[in-house]
Design a protein around this motif. Sequence first.
Motif, PDB file in Angstrom:
ATOM      1  N   GLY A   6      31.532 -21.385  15.801  1.00 56.46           N
ATOM      2  CA  GLY A   6      32.901 -20.954  15.566  1.00 56.46           C
ATOM      3  C   GLY A   6      33.160 -19.561  16.102  1.00 56.46           C
ATOM      4  N   ALA A   7      34.383 -19.110  15.942  1.00 54.45           N
ATOM      5  CA  ALA A   7      34.762 -17.831  16.491  1.00 54.45           C
ATOM      6  C   ALA A   7      34.268 -16.673  15.649  1.00 54.45           C
ATOM      7  N   GLY A   8      34.080 -16.890  14.365  1.00 54.63           N
ATOM      8  CA  GLY A   8      33.685 -15.799  13.496  1.00 54.63           C
ATOM      9  C   GLY A   8      32.748 -16.285  12.418  1.00 54.63           C
ATOM     10  N   VAL A   9      32.472 -15.388  11.474  1.00 58.36           N
ATOM     11  CA  VAL A   9      31.623 -15.737  10.339  1.00 58.36           C
ATOM     12  C   VAL A   9      32.474 -16.510   9.328  1.00 58.36           C
ATOM     13  N   SER A  10      31.978 -17.620   8.874  1.00 57.74           N
ATOM     14  CA  SER A  10      32.711 -18.380   7.863  1.00 57.74           C
ATOM     15  C   SER A  10      31.887 -18.475   6.586  1.00 57.74           C
ATOM     16  N   GLN A  11      32.608 -18.550   5.484  1.00 55.58           N
ATOM     17  CA  GLN A  11      31.966 -18.629   4.180  1.00 55.58           C
ATOM     18  C   GLN A  11      32.639 -19.706   3.350  1.00 55.58           C
ATOM     19  N   SER A  12      31.834 -20.371   2.541  1.00 52.82           N
ATOM     20  CA  SER A  12      32.402 -21.387   1.654  1.00 52.82           C
ATOM     21  C   SER A  12      31.606 -21.439   0.358  1.00 52.82           C
ATOM     22  N   PRO A  13      32.272 -21.791  -0.737  1.00 52.47           N
ATOM     23  CA  PRO A  13      33.725 -21.901  -0.828  1.00 52.47           C
ATOM     24  C   PRO A  13      34.384 -20.530  -0.769  1.00 52.47           C
ATOM     25  N   ARG A  14      35.671 -20.489  -0.599  1.00 50.66           N
ATOM     26  CA  ARG A  14      36.370 -19.217  -0.615  1.00 50.66           C
ATOM     27  C   ARG A  14      36.535 -18.709  -2.033  1.00 50.66           C
ATOM     28  N   TYR A  15      36.668 -19.616  -2.970  1.00 52.69           N
ATOM     29  CA  TYR A  15      36.813 -19.265  -4.374  1.00 52.69           C
ATOM     30  C   TYR A  15      35.913 -20.171  -5.193  1.00 52.69           C
ATOM     31  N   LYS A  16      35.294 -19.568  -6.201  1.00 54.54           N
ATOM     32  CA  LYS A  16      34.426 -20.336  -7.072  1.00 54.54           C
ATOM     33  C   LYS A  16      34.585 -19.816  -8.493  1.00 54.54           C
ATOM     34  N   VAL A  17      34.859 -20.723  -9.401  1.00 47.88           N
ATOM     35  CA  VAL A  17      34.914 -20.387 -10.816  1.00 47.88           C
ATOM     36  C   VAL A  17      33.751 -21.083 -11.500  1.00 47.88           C
ATOM     37  N   ALA A  18      32.978 -20.319 -12.227  1.00 49.60           N
ATOM     38  CA  ALA A  18      31.814 -20.879 -12.909  1.00 49.60           C
ATOM     39  C   ALA A  18      31.836 -20.465 -14.370  1.00 49.60           C
ATOM     40  N   LYS A  19      31.322 -21.335 -15.191  1.00 50.12           N
ATOM     41  CA  LYS A  19      31.127 -20.984 -16.592  1.00 50.12           C
ATOM     42  C   LYS A  19      29.822 -20.214 -16.716  1.00 50.12           C
ATOM     43  N   ARG A  20      29.812 -19.298 -17.639  1.00 48.29           N
ATOM     44  CA  ARG A  20      28.604 -18.498 -17.855  1.00 48.29           C
ATOM     45  C   ARG A  20      27.414 -19.408 -18.085  1.00 48.29           C
ATOM     46  N   GLY A  21      26.350 -19.137 -17.346  1.00 48.42           N
ATOM     47  CA  GLY A  21      25.150 -19.945 -17.473  1.00 48.42           C
ATOM     48  C   GLY A  21      24.974 -20.977 -16.366  1.00 48.42           C
ATOM     49  N   GLN A  22      26.041 -21.242 -15.634  1.00 48.47           N
ATOM     50  CA  GLN A  22      25.942 -22.198 -14.534  1.00 48.47           C
ATOM     51  C   GLN A  22      25.263 -21.577 -13.324  1.00 48.47           C
ATOM     52  N   ASP A  23      24.713 -22.419 -12.491  1.00 51.75           N
ATOM     53  CA  ASP A  23      24.160 -21.978 -11.219  1.00 51.75           C
ATOM     54  C   ASP A  23      25.210 -22.178 -10.131  1.00 51.75           C
ATOM     55  N   VAL A  24      25.253 -21.254  -9.161  1.00 54.85           N
ATOM     56  CA  VAL A  24      26.192 -21.386  -8.056  1.00 54.85           C
ATOM     57  C   VAL A  24      25.455 -21.181  -6.734  1.00 54.85           C
ATOM     58  N   ALA A  25      26.012 -21.741  -5.678  1.00 55.69           N
ATOM     59  CA  ALA A  25      25.463 -21.580  -4.339  1.00 55.69           C
ATOM     60  C   ALA A  25      26.598 -21.232  -3.391  1.00 55.69           C
ATOM     61  N   LEU A  26      26.441 -20.154  -2.676  1.00 54.80           N
ATOM     62  CA  LEU A  26      27.451 -19.668  -1.743  1.00 54.80           C
ATOM     63  C   LEU A  26      26.887 -19.761  -0.329  1.00 54.80           C
ATOM     64  N   ARG A  27      27.707 -20.271   0.561  1.00 61.06           N
ATOM     65  CA  ARG A  27      27.229 -20.555   1.914  1.00 61.06           C
ATOM     66  C   ARG A  27      27.826 -19.595   2.936  1.00 61.06           C
ATOM     67  N   CYS A  28      27.022 -19.250   3.907  1.00 61.34           N
ATOM     68  CA  CYS A  28      27.469 -18.414   5.015  1.00 61.34           C
ATOM     69  C   CYS A  28      27.063 -19.033   6.338  1.00 61.34           C
ATOM     70  N   ASP A  29      28.057 -19.188   7.227  1.00 58.54           N
ATOM     71  CA  ASP A  29      27.795 -19.632   8.591  1.00 58.54           C
ATOM     72  C   ASP A  29      28.013 -18.456   9.532  1.00 58.54           C
ATOM     73  N   PRO A  30      26.950 -17.890  10.060  1.00 60.75           N
ATOM     74  CA  PRO A  30      27.120 -16.721  10.927  1.00 60.75           C
ATOM     75  C   PRO A  30      27.629 -17.112  12.308  1.00 60.75           C
ATOM     76  N   ILE A  31      27.943 -16.117  13.084  1.00 62.06           N
ATOM     77  CA  ILE A  31      28.327 -16.357  14.469  1.00 62.06           C
ATOM     78  C   ILE A  31      27.113 -16.917  15.216  1.00 62.06           C
ATOM     79  N   SER A  32      27.351 -17.931  16.010  1.00 65.87           N
ATOM     80  CA  SER A  32      26.268 -18.588  16.724  1.00 65.87           C
ATOM     81  C   SER A  32      25.489 -17.588  17.571  1.00 65.87           C
ATOM     82  N   GLY A  33      24.167 -17.638  17.430  1.00 65.41           N
ATOM     83  CA  GLY A  33      23.319 -16.750  18.218  1.00 65.41           C
ATOM     84  C   GLY A  33      23.024 -15.412  17.562  1.00 65.41           C
ATOM     85  N   HIS A  34      23.667 -15.147  16.444  1.00 64.96           N
ATOM     86  CA  HIS A  34      23.395 -13.875  15.758  1.00 64.96           C
ATOM     87  C   HIS A  34      22.094 -13.973  14.976  1.00 64.96           C
ATOM     88  N   VAL A  35      21.235 -13.030  15.260  1.00 63.62           N
ATOM     89  CA  VAL A  35      19.900 -13.027  14.655  1.00 63.62           C
ATOM     90  C   VAL A  35      19.935 -12.453  13.245  1.00 63.62           C
TER      91      VAL A  35
END
Lengths: 117, 116
Positions: free
Chosen positions: A1-30
């Motif tokens: 893609g053209a830039g760095v993307s992240q998902s989800p953009r918004y996350k609501v969690a209840k205390r005690g829950q586990d969450v996972a946040l994703r990052c897609d960097p610019i292609s080729g960025h070390v």
Amino acid sequence: GAGVSQSPRYKVAKRGQDVALRCDPISGHVSLFWYQQALGQGPEFLTYFQNEAQLDKSGLPSDRFFAERPEGSVSTLKIQRTQQEDSAVYLCASSIRLAGGSYNEQFFGPGTRLTVL
Amino acid sequence: AQSVTQPDIHITVSEGASLELRCNYSYGATPYLFWYVQSPGQGLQLLLKYFSGDTLVQGIKGFEAEFKRSQSSFNLRKPSVHWSDAAEYFCAGGSKFSGGYNKLIFGAGTRLAVHP
């Protein structure tokens, strides 16, 4: 893609829950960085990857925070047993790593806003 | 300890007026210095950067910043503000680490409001 993307953009969690946040960097960025931005504050460094190697995790606030980048591209920040103080915007940034260690601009994604209730 | 300080939390200016946002740093050596802008729901966008050499650096969107070693400052300026400049501005410092990467240290930010 053209830039760095992240998902989800918004996350609501209840205390005690586990969450996972994703990052897609610019292609080729070390290099890939994670930052935490609390409300009304500037971003604070969490961790750094060079390809799949996590070279610096000095900013991770507790052992509930874990980050990985298994194939040297997409990264996931995981927070276990979320607490209210984890509520923040989590920013990902990537940069190309030029030979000689010269400065490499960090390009930021839009962030994931995590709210822990 | 390394730190970056932005003394002004909020600044309001009229459209067309000049702007100066303050930034002070505390580093053992001359750091790399940056100004970023963050609009609501957007990521950080780099406005300009200073590494060495000419102490007056030009950036995008008509912004400039001046590095003053004697004052440990790196203030951001714009001669005439546009309504679209309303955003949060972050000053950041970085230094080269042994791994060849730059861990950025950010100030708390200055929120700019622009009155028509």
